[in-house]
Write a protein that holds these residues in place. Structure first.
Motif, short mmCIF file in Angstrom:
data_model
loop_
_atom_site.label_atom_id
_atom_site.label_comp_id
_atom_site.label_asym_id
_atom_site.label_seq_id
_atom_site.Cartn_x
_atom_site.Cartn_y
_atom_site.Cartn_z
N THR A 115 0.79 -1.23 0.00
CA THR A 115 0.00 0.00 0.00
C THR A 115 0.82 1.28 0.00
O THR A 115 0.28 2.35 -0.29
CB THR A 115 -0.97 0.00 1.19
N VAL A 116 2.13 1.22 0.28
CA VAL A 116 2.94 2.43 0.24
C VAL A 116 2.96 3.02 -1.16
O VAL A 116 3.19 4.24 -1.35
CB VAL A 116 4.37 2.14 0.74
N THR A 117 2.74 2.21 -2.19
CA THR A 117 2.85 2.68 -3.57
C THR A 117 1.53 3.15 -4.18
O THR A 117 1.52 3.65 -5.31
CB THR A 117 3.39 1.55 -4.47
N LYS A 173 0.91 6.14 -6.68
CA LYS A 173 2.20 6.67 -7.12
C LYS A 173 2.44 6.31 -8.58
O LYS A 173 1.87 5.33 -9.09
CB LYS A 173 3.32 6.14 -6.24
N TRP A 202 2.92 -3.06 3.84
CA TRP A 202 2.92 -1.62 3.52
C TRP A 202 4.07 -1.28 2.58
O TRP A 202 3.85 -0.74 1.50
CB TRP A 202 3.02 -0.79 4.80
N ASP A 203 5.31 -1.64 2.96
CA ASP A 203 6.46 -1.22 2.14
C ASP A 203 7.44 -2.34 1.87
O ASP A 203 8.63 -2.10 1.66
CB ASP A 203 7.17 -0.02 2.76
N LYS A 210 1.56 -1.13 11.09
CA LYS A 210 1.80 -0.46 9.82
C LYS A 210 1.98 -1.46 8.69
O LYS A 210 1.47 -1.26 7.58
CB LYS A 210 3.03 0.44 9.92
N GLU A 211 2.68 -2.54 8.94
CA GLU A 211 2.99 -3.49 7.88
C GLU A 211 1.87 -4.49 7.60
O GLU A 211 1.72 -4.94 6.45
CB GLU A 211 4.27 -4.27 8.22
N PRO A 231 -2.48 -1.97 6.12
CA PRO A 231 -2.70 -2.30 4.70
C PRO A 231 -3.99 -3.08 4.47
O PRO A 231 -4.72 -2.83 3.50
CB PRO A 231 -1.47 -3.13 4.34
#
Length: 239
Positions: A114-116, A119, A143-144, A156-157, A161
């Motif tokens: 989901t970090v991307t 983008k 997430w990343d 977060k991870e 997400p």
């Protein structure tokens, strides 16, 4: 002793079934000439050749809900069933892969980091939603994309997400693919706590007693012909 043998038989049945379903893993789906085909790249012509060979040979896709239900019930997979998955949220998954899947009546599993989201060169919210609405499964890829020692913030991870993707699609997110296919006991424990029903790794046999959280996928080489792909997956296929 009788109860022990029954439980042992169930465990062996789950492990065996987990090894029978071919679960294919792709990363970058490109236009011809954009990148040389290799373990992480496949162009649209080669990808379609592989899909056509599978379709012509009678293969059909199933999604994680069906796979996990059959494993839990200790039932065999349908003949010539397979799963096709995509990692890392590249926009080619929507613009190139999804139309080809539709052409051959296949459904895919898209593991999204989901970090991307939104983008450049990655899936947008609208594309993720469209994939889900078209019958594909949208699931988590953290997430990343951390390495096994990089999970410093579990929420977060793993948790956020799942919640973000559920908000986008309006559907439950129950499955996760481990970044790099790597995992350990601590990660499995946290994946369970975050509410995932199963998790996918790469290339190794499912871990005994942890089959649902170490489901095997096969990294597909973009240089393989359709015939080579059939040979690679034939060992997993239920007769």
């Amino acid at each position: 002793m009788k109860m022990f043998l029954v439980l042992l038989g169930c465990c062996l049945s789950l492990a065996t079934a987990a090894q029978q379903l071919p679960v294919l893993c792709y990363h970058n789906i490109t236009t011809p000439g954009q990148h040389q085909n290799d373990l992480l790249h496949i162009d649209s012509r080669q990808f379609e050749l592989q899909l056509k060979t599978l379709a012509d040979s009678g293969y059909h896709t199933i999604l994680p809900d069906e796979m996990v239900a059959l494993l839990q019930q200790h039932k065999p997979f349908p003949a010539r069933a397979f799963m096709i998955t995509f990692d890392d949220s590249h926009d080619g998954h929507y613009s190139i892969a999804a139309p080809l899947l539709q052409r051959y009546h296949f459904k895919g599993v898209f593991f999204v980091m989901t970090v991307t989201v939104n983008k450049p060169h990655y899936l947008s919210v609208a594309q993720i939603k469209a994939l889900s609405e078209n019958g594909h499964a949208v699931e988590s890829h953290t997430w990343d994309h951390p390495r096994p020692d990089g999970y410093h913030d579990w929420d977060k991870e793993l948790l956020l997400p799942r919640q973000q993707l559920e908000k986008i699609t309006g559907r439950p997110v129950r499955y996760i693919a481990y970044p790099f296919g790597a995992y350990n006991d601590s990660i499995i424990r946290q994946v369970k706590l975050a509410g995932y029903k199963a998790a996918f790794q790469l290339n190794r046999q499912p871990a005994e007693g942890k089959e649902l959280y170490t489901l095997r996928r096969m990294l597909v080489d973009g240089r393989w012909s359709g015939t080579q792909l059939l040979r690679k997956i034939s060992r997993y296929v239920t007769p």
